[in-house]
Design a protein around this motif. Structure first.
Motif, PDB file in Angstrom:
ATOM      1  N   ASN A 283       0.587  -1.094  -0.010  1.00  0.00           N
ATOM      2  CA  ASN A 283      -0.067   0.338   0.365  1.00  0.00           C
ATOM      3  C   ASN A 283       1.294   1.458  -0.254  1.00  0.00           C
ATOM      4  O   ASN A 283       0.354   2.432  -0.284  1.00  0.00           O
ATOM      5  N   ASP A 284       1.898   0.739   0.481  1.00  0.00           N
ATOM      6  CA  ASP A 284       3.134   2.628   0.219  1.00  0.00           C
ATOM      7  C   ASP A 284       2.962   2.629  -1.186  1.00  0.00           C
ATOM      8  O   ASP A 284       3.966   2.265  -1.571  1.00  0.00           O
ATOM      9  N   PRO A 285       2.671   4.326  -1.844  1.00  0.00           N
ATOM     10  CA  PRO A 285       3.316   4.471  -2.789  1.00  0.00           C
ATOM     11  C   PRO A 285       4.963   4.626  -3.252  1.00  0.00           C
ATOM     12  O   PRO A 285       4.822   4.474  -4.394  1.00  0.00           O
ATOM     13  N   SER A 286       5.188   4.841  -2.016  1.00  0.00           N
ATOM     14  CA  SER A 286       7.080   4.637  -2.533  1.00  0.00           C
ATOM     15  C   SER A 286       7.460   3.716  -3.050  1.00  0.00           C
ATOM     16  O   SER A 286       8.305   3.228  -3.087  1.00  0.00           O
ATOM     17  N   TRP A 287       7.333   2.661  -2.929  1.00  0.00           N
ATOM     18  CA  TRP A 287       7.611   1.034  -2.942  1.00  0.00           C
ATOM     19  C   TRP A 287       6.786   0.710  -4.471  1.00  0.00           C
ATOM     20  O   TRP A 287       7.031  -1.123  -4.852  1.00  0.00           O
ATOM     21  N   ALA A 288       5.669   1.555  -4.473  1.00  0.00           N
ATOM     22  CA  ALA A 288       5.197   0.861  -6.141  1.00  0.00           C
ATOM     23  C   ALA A 288       5.674   0.344  -6.823  1.00  0.00           C
ATOM     24  O   ALA A 288       5.042  -0.654  -7.588  1.00  0.00           O
ATOM     25  N   ASP A 289       6.930   0.437  -6.937  1.00  0.00           N
ATOM     26  CA  ASP A 289       7.948  -0.371  -8.773  1.00  0.00           C
ATOM     27  C   ASP A 289       8.125  -1.469  -8.237  1.00  0.00           C
ATOM     28  O   ASP A 289       7.864  -2.420  -9.574  1.00  0.00           O
ATOM     29  N   CYS A 290       8.103  -1.804  -6.523  1.00  0.00           N
ATOM     30  CA  CYS A 290       8.517  -3.105  -6.500  1.00  0.00           C
ATOM     31  C   CYS A 290       7.471  -3.822  -6.414  1.00  0.00           C
ATOM     32  O   CYS A 290       7.234  -4.384  -6.483  1.00  0.00           O
ATOM     33  N   VAL A 291       6.208  -3.508  -5.666  1.00  0.00           N
ATOM     34  CA  VAL A 291       5.129  -3.801  -6.359  1.00  0.00           C
ATOM     35  C   VAL A 291       4.582  -4.288  -7.493  1.00  0.00           C
ATOM     36  O   VAL A 291       3.883  -5.467  -7.654  1.00  0.00           O
ATOM     37  N   ASP A 292       4.964  -4.045  -8.537  1.00  0.00           N
ATOM     38  CA  ASP A 292       4.604  -3.602  -9.851  1.00  0.00           C
ATOM     39  C   ASP A 292       5.626  -4.947 -10.178  1.00  0.00           C
ATOM     40  O   ASP A 292       5.288  -5.401 -11.238  1.00  0.00           O
ATOM     41  N   ASP A 293       6.984  -4.669  -9.960  1.00  0.00           N
ATOM     42  CA  ASP A 293       8.031  -6.186 -10.395  1.00  0.00           C
ATOM     43  C   ASP A 293       7.297  -7.241 -10.238  1.00  0.00           C
ATOM     44  O   ASP A 293       7.005  -8.166 -10.876  1.00  0.00           O
ATOM     45  N   ILE A 294       7.427  -7.083  -8.321  1.00  0.00           N
ATOM     46  CA  ILE A 294       6.586  -8.195  -8.260  1.00  0.00           C
ATOM     47  C   ILE A 294       4.968  -9.205  -9.013  1.00  0.00           C
ATOM     48  O   ILE A 294       5.393 -10.074  -9.087  1.00  0.00           O
ATOM     49  N   GLY A 295       3.789  -8.212  -9.165  1.00  0.00           N
ATOM     50  CA  GLY A 295       2.941  -8.701  -9.931  1.00  0.00           C
ATOM     51  C   GLY A 295       3.262  -9.113 -11.076  1.00  0.00           C
ATOM     52  O   GLY A 295       2.584 -10.561 -11.669  1.00  0.00           O
ATOM     53  N   ALA A 296       4.389  -7.883 -12.275  1.00  0.00           N
ATOM     54  CA  ALA A 296       4.254  -8.629 -12.768  1.00  0.00           C
ATOM     55  C   ALA A 296       5.750 -10.490 -12.872  1.00  0.00           C
ATOM     56  O   ALA A 296       5.517 -10.949 -14.632  1.00  0.00           O
ATOM     57  N   ALA A 297       6.248 -10.639 -12.205  1.00  0.00           N
ATOM     58  CA  ALA A 297       6.906 -11.639 -11.888  1.00  0.00           C
ATOM     59  C   ALA A 297       5.970 -12.955 -11.795  1.00  0.00           C
ATOM     60  O   ALA A 297       5.287 -13.700 -12.674  1.00  0.00           O
ATOM     61  N   LEU A 298       4.758 -12.809 -11.163  1.00  0.00           N
ATOM     62  CA  LEU A 298       3.647 -13.404 -11.195  1.00  0.00           C
ATOM     63  C   LEU A 298       2.739 -14.351 -11.738  1.00  0.00           C
ATOM     64  O   LEU A 298       2.558 -14.660 -12.867  1.00  0.00           O
ATOM     65  N   ASP A 299       2.862 -12.629 -12.763  1.00  0.00           N
ATOM     66  CA  ASP A 299       2.138 -12.842 -13.873  1.00  0.00           C
ATOM     67  C   ASP A 299       2.758 -13.340 -15.619  1.00  0.00           C
ATOM     68  O   ASP A 299       2.519 -13.292 -16.383  1.00  0.00           O
ATOM     69  N   SER A 300       3.969 -14.232 -14.915  1.00  0.00           N
ATOM     70  CA  SER A 300       5.072 -14.430 -15.713  1.00  0.00           C
ATOM     71  C   SER A 300       4.492 -15.477 -15.724  1.00  0.00           C
ATOM     72  O   SER A 300       4.605 -16.657 -17.131  1.00  0.00           O
ATOM     73  N   TYR A 301       3.882 -16.861 -15.576  1.00  0.00           N
ATOM     74  CA  TYR A 301       3.255 -17.878 -15.034  1.00  0.00           C
ATOM     75  C   TYR A 301       1.986 -18.752 -15.096  1.00  0.00           C
ATOM     76  O   TYR A 301       1.189 -17.730 -14.290  1.00  0.00           O
ATOM     77  N   LEU A 302       1.870 -19.740 -14.698  1.00  0.00           N
ATOM     78  CA  LEU A 302       0.215 -19.987 -14.797  1.00  0.00           C
ATOM     79  C   LEU A 302      -0.059 -20.211 -14.183  1.00  0.00           C
ATOM     80  O   LEU A 302       0.553 -21.538 -13.350  1.00  0.00           O
TER      81      LEU A 302
END
Length: 302
Positions: A283-302
């Motif tokens: 929920n911390d906007p200052s770490w939004a890039d980190c959260v986006d990267d984690i989300g993108a990693a999850l999206d790499s797999y089924l």
């Protein structure tokens, strides 16, 4: 939403990856009206859904609540990853009753319910549930041990639960690799869920997921049957072997942090609501890039 509306609509048919999964629970003998009402999700198009039943109780009101939830969220292209667990009249969690027939009747009931919402809401994977505290297959009458160390009778109950849920169609996820190997050795038709991801860091035991005495054997087996196979769950810091400091956001987001762990095990979904420190990072906007990267990693797999 993580995906465009077009991709989300396709996901209902194709059972796409789940990414971040928002925690939600509905319970027997409880006013679930708020829980079943649609609210837009944050960076998520999937519910991490607990369904808490009371042994021997009337499940019909809860079934109707679940079906309403399925309509409300399914119409908004939101998926659900359900797990049924037992609870008490006061709303607290409980382990399963010492009556295998009753448990299997409940499994059959909910397998039918999950089948009935097919086409209404996408269910990417069903967590096996029913046994143990929180439906996590530990501390229960039929799950005092794991894998070959449990009794033949208990293993039969475990297998009967998974086999009935498999009839619904989606993959079914078991909690422990030891139980998976004992019942479905090497079969990727059944996957795993991990309720203590990164509990003690990158080389930890994930709260008993990987036995201390032979971690690498069970890490390798888990990857064999679950990696890139609708594998996911939630992080934690509550287990007795917890050593990782989730409040150190730089470490969580570092080169040897959670994103790297997701890629190592090829996780496809994650509940960011646990532990609380990870929710704060989320929920911390200052770490939004980190959260986006984690989300993108999850999206790499089924």
């Amino acid at each position: 939403m993580r995906t465009s509306k077009l991709l989300a609509a396709v996901a209902v048919v194709e059972l796409a990856a789940a990414g971040f999964a928002t925690y939600k629970e509905i319970r027997s003998d409880t006013d679930n009206s708020d829980a079943i009402t649609y609210y837009e999700l944050d960076r998520s198009d999937t519910l991490f859904l607990y369904i808490q039943i009371i042994a021997g109780g009337d499940h019909q009101p809860l079934i109707e609540d679940f079906k309403t939830l399925a309509r409300n969220y399914g119409s908004q292209n939101v998926s659900a990853i359900p797990r049924v667990r037992y609870g008490n009249d006061d709303g607290s969690v409980a382990s399963e009753p010492a009556d295998a027939d009753l448990i299997l009747e409940d499994v059959a009931t909910w397998a039918t319910v999950f089948s009935e919402v097919s086409g209404i809401i996408d269910i990417p994977v069903i967590q096996a549930g029913f046994l143990g505290l929180w439906g996590e297959w530990h501390s229960g009458h039929f799950c005092p041990e794991k894998g070959i160390y449990d009794t033949r009778e208990n293993r039969e109950v475990k297998k009967a639960i998974v086999d009935k849920l498999r009839e619904v169609g989606p993959k079914v996820a078991m909690r422990y690799p030891q139980d998976h190997k004992a019942l479905y050795d090497g079969d990727r038709g059944v996957t795993i869920h991990n309720d203590c991801i990164f509990n003690s860091g990158p080389k930890g035991y994930d709260g008993g997921t990987f036995p201390v005495e032979d971690r690498e054997t069970w890490v390798s087996y888990t990857k064999e049957v679950a990696s890139n196979n609708t594998y996911g769950g939630e992080p934690c810091d509550q287990a007795s072997d917890s050593t990782f400091d989730w409040t150190d956001f730089a470490e969580v987001c570092g080169s040897n942090g959670l994103e790297a762990y997701i890629h190592e095990f090829e996780f496809s979904y994650l509940n960011p609501g646990n532990p609380p420190a990870f929710q704060q990072l989320f929920n911390d906007p200052s770490w939004a890039d980190c959260v986006d990267d984690i989300g993108a990693a999850l999206d790499s797999y089924l």
